[in-house]
Design a protein around this motif. Structure first.
Motif, PDB file in Angstrom:
ATOM      1  N   GLU A  94     -26.877  18.345  -3.745  1.00  0.00           N
ATOM      2  CA  GLU A  94     -27.957  18.626  -2.797  1.00  0.00           C
ATOM      3  C   GLU A  94     -27.888  20.068  -2.301  1.00  0.00           C
ATOM      4  O   GLU A  94     -28.914  20.745  -2.207  1.00  0.00           O
ATOM      5  CB  GLU A  94     -27.884  17.672  -1.600  1.00  0.00           C
ATOM      6  N   ASP A 119     -30.779  22.534  -3.016  1.00  0.00           N
ATOM      7  CA  ASP A 119     -31.502  22.596  -1.745  1.00  0.00           C
ATOM      8  C   ASP A 119     -32.585  21.524  -1.661  1.00  0.00           C
ATOM      9  O   ASP A 119     -33.745  21.805  -1.363  1.00  0.00           O
ATOM     10  CB  ASP A 119     -32.098  23.991  -1.531  1.00  0.00           C
ATOM     11  N   ALA A 120     -32.174  20.291  -1.986  1.00  0.00           N
ATOM     12  CA  ALA A 120     -33.075  19.142  -1.908  1.00  0.00           C
ATOM     13  C   ALA A 120     -32.235  17.890  -1.693  1.00  0.00           C
ATOM     14  O   ALA A 120     -31.042  17.885  -1.970  1.00  0.00           O
ATOM     15  CB  ALA A 120     -33.882  19.015  -3.197  1.00  0.00           C
ATOM     16  N   ARG A 136     -35.952  17.440 -13.935  1.00  0.00           N
ATOM     17  CA  ARG A 136     -37.323  16.919 -13.833  1.00  0.00           C
ATOM     18  C   ARG A 136     -37.833  17.014 -12.405  1.00  0.00           C
ATOM     19  O   ARG A 136     -38.978  17.397 -12.164  1.00  0.00           O
ATOM     20  CB  ARG A 136     -37.387  15.464 -14.314  1.00  0.00           C
ATOM     21  N   MET A 137     -36.970  16.677 -11.446  1.00  0.00           N
ATOM     22  CA  MET A 137     -37.337  16.733 -10.035  1.00  0.00           C
ATOM     23  C   MET A 137     -37.727  18.166  -9.637  1.00  0.00           C
ATOM     24  O   MET A 137     -38.744  18.393  -8.985  1.00  0.00           O
ATOM     25  CB  MET A 137     -36.188  16.223  -9.181  1.00  0.00           C
ATOM     26  N   LEU A 138     -36.905  19.127 -10.047  1.00  0.00           N
ATOM     27  CA  LEU A 138     -37.174  20.527  -9.714  1.00  0.00           C
ATOM     28  C   LEU A 138     -38.442  21.026 -10.392  1.00  0.00           C
ATOM     29  O   LEU A 138     -39.219  21.784  -9.814  1.00  0.00           O
ATOM     30  CB  LEU A 138     -35.977  21.405 -10.093  1.00  0.00           C
ATOM     31  N   GLU A 185     -41.046  19.184 -11.205  1.00  0.00           N
ATOM     32  CA  GLU A 185     -42.175  18.588 -10.493  1.00  0.00           C
ATOM     33  C   GLU A 185     -42.457  19.333  -9.196  1.00  0.00           C
ATOM     34  O   GLU A 185     -43.604  19.565  -8.842  1.00  0.00           O
ATOM     35  CB  GLU A 185     -41.906  17.111 -10.211  1.00  0.00           C
ATOM     36  N   GLU A 186     -41.398  19.714  -8.469  1.00  0.00           N
ATOM     37  CA  GLU A 186     -41.583  20.468  -7.227  1.00  0.00           C
ATOM     38  C   GLU A 186     -42.207  21.818  -7.513  1.00  0.00           C
ATOM     39  O   GLU A 186     -43.065  22.293  -6.775  1.00  0.00           O
ATOM     40  CB  GLU A 186     -40.243  20.657  -6.523  1.00  0.00           C
ATOM     41  N   HIS A 187     -41.779  22.447  -8.604  1.00  0.00           N
ATOM     42  CA  HIS A 187     -42.295  23.757  -8.984  1.00  0.00           C
ATOM     43  C   HIS A 187     -43.768  23.673  -9.371  1.00  0.00           C
ATOM     44  O   HIS A 187     -44.561  24.555  -9.034  1.00  0.00           O
ATOM     45  CB  HIS A 187     -41.475  24.324 -10.155  1.00  0.00           C
ATOM     46  N   ASP A 188     -44.151  22.589 -10.066  1.00  0.00           N
ATOM     47  CA  ASP A 188     -45.534  22.421 -10.512  1.00  0.00           C
ATOM     48  C   ASP A 188     -46.470  21.992  -9.393  1.00  0.00           C
ATOM     49  O   ASP A 188     -47.664  22.149  -9.495  1.00  0.00           O
ATOM     50  CB  ASP A 188     -45.606  21.389 -11.651  1.00  0.00           C
ATOM     51  N   ALA A 189     -45.888  21.451  -8.315  1.00  0.00           N
ATOM     52  CA  ALA A 189     -46.725  20.935  -7.209  1.00  0.00           C
ATOM     53  C   ALA A 189     -47.324  22.042  -6.379  1.00  0.00           C
ATOM     54  O   ALA A 189     -47.003  23.150  -6.383  1.00  0.00           O
ATOM     55  CB  ALA A 189     -45.884  20.031  -6.304  1.00  0.00           C
TER      56      ALA A 189
END
Length: 90
Positions: free
Chosen positions: A55, A59-60, A82-84, A86-90
């Motif tokens: 984490e 930083d999540a 994948r999580m990062l 998705e955050e970047h694409d959001a």
């Protein structure tokens, strides 16, 4: 095309960092990407320490379920990558 290479490079760096966290937390010289957390001697205290350090790295927030469901460095890295993304694409 460059974006794919950049993401692969980022994923490799992420896997190296996560591997180092696992190895240090589990008291091992090395950890293979497909070695099972449980088979490496991981327990609930190790899991909490690994999640906390990952984490901080990304930083999540992560659930301890991530480690328990992915079970390996490679699996955890895939999930976090994948999580990062998705955050970047959001």
């Amino acid at each position: 095309m460059t974006g794919g290479r950049g993401r692969r490079g980022r994923r490799r760096a992420l896997e190296r960092e996560i591997t180092a966290i696992w190895a240090e937390t589990l008291g091992r010289d090395s950890v293979g990407p497909h070695e099972s957390f449980v088979e490496l001697g991981g327990n609930s205290i190790h899991a909490m320490k690994i999640i906390s350090r990952v984490e901080e790295l990304i930083d999540a927030e992560l659930s301890i379920r991530v480690l328990l469901e992915t079970r390996t460095v490679a699996g955890m890295t895939d999930h976090v990558d994948r999580m990062l993304a998705e955050e970047h694409d959001a």
